[in-house]
Write a protein that holds these residues in place. Structure first.
Motif, short mmCIF file in Angstrom:
data_model
loop_
_atom_site.label_atom_id
_atom_site.label_comp_id
_atom_site.label_asym_id
_atom_site.label_seq_id
_atom_site.Cartn_x
_atom_site.Cartn_y
_atom_site.Cartn_z
N GLU A 6 0.75 10.27 -35.75
CA GLU A 6 -0.63 10.10 -36.22
C GLU A 6 -0.82 8.79 -36.98
OE1 GLU A 6 -2.03 14.73 -36.91
OE2 GLU A 6 -1.33 13.58 -38.64
N ASN A 7 -2.10 8.40 -37.09
CA ASN A 7 -2.52 7.25 -37.92
C ASN A 7 -1.74 5.97 -37.61
OD1 ASN A 7 -4.43 8.79 -39.57
ND2 ASN A 7 -2.63 9.81 -40.39
N ASP A 67 -5.29 6.42 -31.35
CA ASP A 67 -5.38 7.87 -31.36
C ASP A 67 -3.98 8.48 -31.51
OD1 ASP A 67 -8.17 7.80 -30.89
OD2 ASP A 67 -7.79 7.41 -28.77
N THR A 120 -7.71 13.08 -26.23
CA THR A 120 -8.68 13.36 -27.28
C THR A 120 -8.86 12.12 -28.15
OG1 THR A 120 -6.91 14.29 -28.64
CG2 THR A 120 -8.24 15.83 -27.34
N TRP A 121 -10.02 12.05 -28.79
CA TRP A 121 -10.33 10.90 -29.64
C TRP A 121 -10.08 11.26 -31.09
CZ3 TRP A 121 -14.02 10.20 -33.53
CH2 TRP A 121 -14.21 8.87 -33.95
N GLY A 122 -9.33 10.40 -31.80
CA GLY A 122 -9.07 10.62 -33.22
C GLY A 122 -7.65 10.27 -33.60
N ALA A 123 -7.46 9.85 -34.84
CA ALA A 123 -6.16 9.40 -35.31
C ALA A 123 -5.21 10.54 -35.61
CB ALA A 123 -6.32 8.54 -36.56
N THR A 124 -5.72 11.78 -35.65
CA THR A 124 -4.88 12.94 -35.95
C THR A 124 -4.84 13.89 -34.76
OG1 THR A 124 -6.63 14.34 -36.87
CG2 THR A 124 -5.58 12.75 -38.36
N LYS A 179 -5.65 16.98 -34.76
CA LYS A 179 -6.58 18.11 -34.92
C LYS A 179 -7.43 18.39 -33.67
CE LYS A 179 -10.21 19.97 -37.91
NZ LYS A 179 -11.05 19.73 -39.12
N PRO A 180 -8.10 17.40 -33.06
CA PRO A 180 -8.92 17.72 -31.88
C PRO A 180 -8.11 18.32 -30.73
CG PRO A 180 -9.44 15.52 -32.71
CD PRO A 180 -8.20 15.97 -33.41
#
Length: 265
Positions: A67-68, A91, A222-226, A228-229
């Motif tokens: 992540e991140n 991502d 999925t879109w996002g740095a973590t 979770k999605p």
């Protein structure tokens, strides 16, 4: 009695020391993300030059998301002066999977070298087993070379999960006849549902050198740095593989079962 208590205390200290050693060793057991491939190209535009890049990050860890992560893109001109420096948040990289990413930036002077580096990931233990994280199916991919030298990639992406995906990132990687990465582009697709395929359109403005594109590889995530999605989709369950009732007639007679006899004496 005193000797027994002393021995027990010593053994407890040894166990605690061993646990402390194991805990401190856990982070070192995770392999860092690896930049497997990278490429870049430069195209002249009004007001300067457009720098395009594409890369592939691989996560060899079976149970952890990366992540991140942030990629740093640096471009130098012929005199060695840095004309582009950009940080690109990436991502989350799923366990035992790869993350394809692309980007572009404008430079006033013409770059001659482009380098991609990245910050180490923050590790997140996956909420499900690796097989629960299904890839997003991509179909009907078409690649067209336009008269301007650009490439247009179109196709459809689907959702393998019961829960709709609010937003997906679709990345196309262009490769030459030898399989070498020569360029890429990215698009976003919203509201991807399990019963509806969503169309994506990606434009790649330039490729490395005078490379001729022979194959296109498209990946969705999925879109996002973590994580979770992705985890929320996986926790909601996957679409059953067999959803259509058989159309063939059943056998008129049950074929039965023939027991295997043990012929050993």
């Amino acid at each position: 009695m005193t000797q027994r208590m002393t021995a027990l205390a010593l053994s407890t200290l040894v166990v605690l020391a061993g646990c402390s050693k194991d805990e401190s060793a856990k982070p070192s057991q995770l392999a860092p993300l690896a930049l497997k491939e990278q490429t870049s190209s430069v195209a002249q535009a009004s007001g300067g030059y457009v720098v395009n890049w594409a890369g592939v990050l691989a996560n060899a860890n079976r149970w952890h998301f990366g992540e991140n992560t942030v990629a740093t893109i640096s471009a130098l001109d012929a005199a060695g002066k840095e004309v582009v420096r950009m940080e690109q948040p990436l991502d989350a990289v799923p366990p035992t999977a790869s993350l394809a990413f692309t980007g572009e930036a404008l430079a006033a002077e013409k770059p001659v070298t482009v380098k991609i580096s990245y910050r180490p990931a923050v590790w997140h233990l996956a909420a499900r087993i690796p097989s629960a994280f299904k890839s997003f199916p991509v179909s009907n991919v078409r690649t067209e070379k336009l008269g301007t030298g650009n490439y247009l990639i179109t196709g459809y992406v689907a959702d393998p999960y019961l829960k709709p995906a609010s937003s997906l990132v679709v990345t196309a990687l262009l490769r030459d006849a030898a399989g070498k990465l020569v360029g890429g582009g990215t698009a976003f697709v919203d509201d991807v549902r399990p019963d509806v395929n969503r169309r994506f359109i990606i434009t790649v403005e330039s490729v490395s050198g005078d490379a001729e594109v022979a194959a296109t590889q498209v990946m969705a995530r999925t879109w996002g740095a973590t994580a979770k999605p992705y985890e929320e989709l996986a926790l909601g369950g996957a679409v059953p593989v067999h959803t259509v009732k058989p159309t063939t007639e059943p056998f008129a007679k049950d074929r039965g079962y023939q027991a295997i006899l043990d012929k050993r004496s």
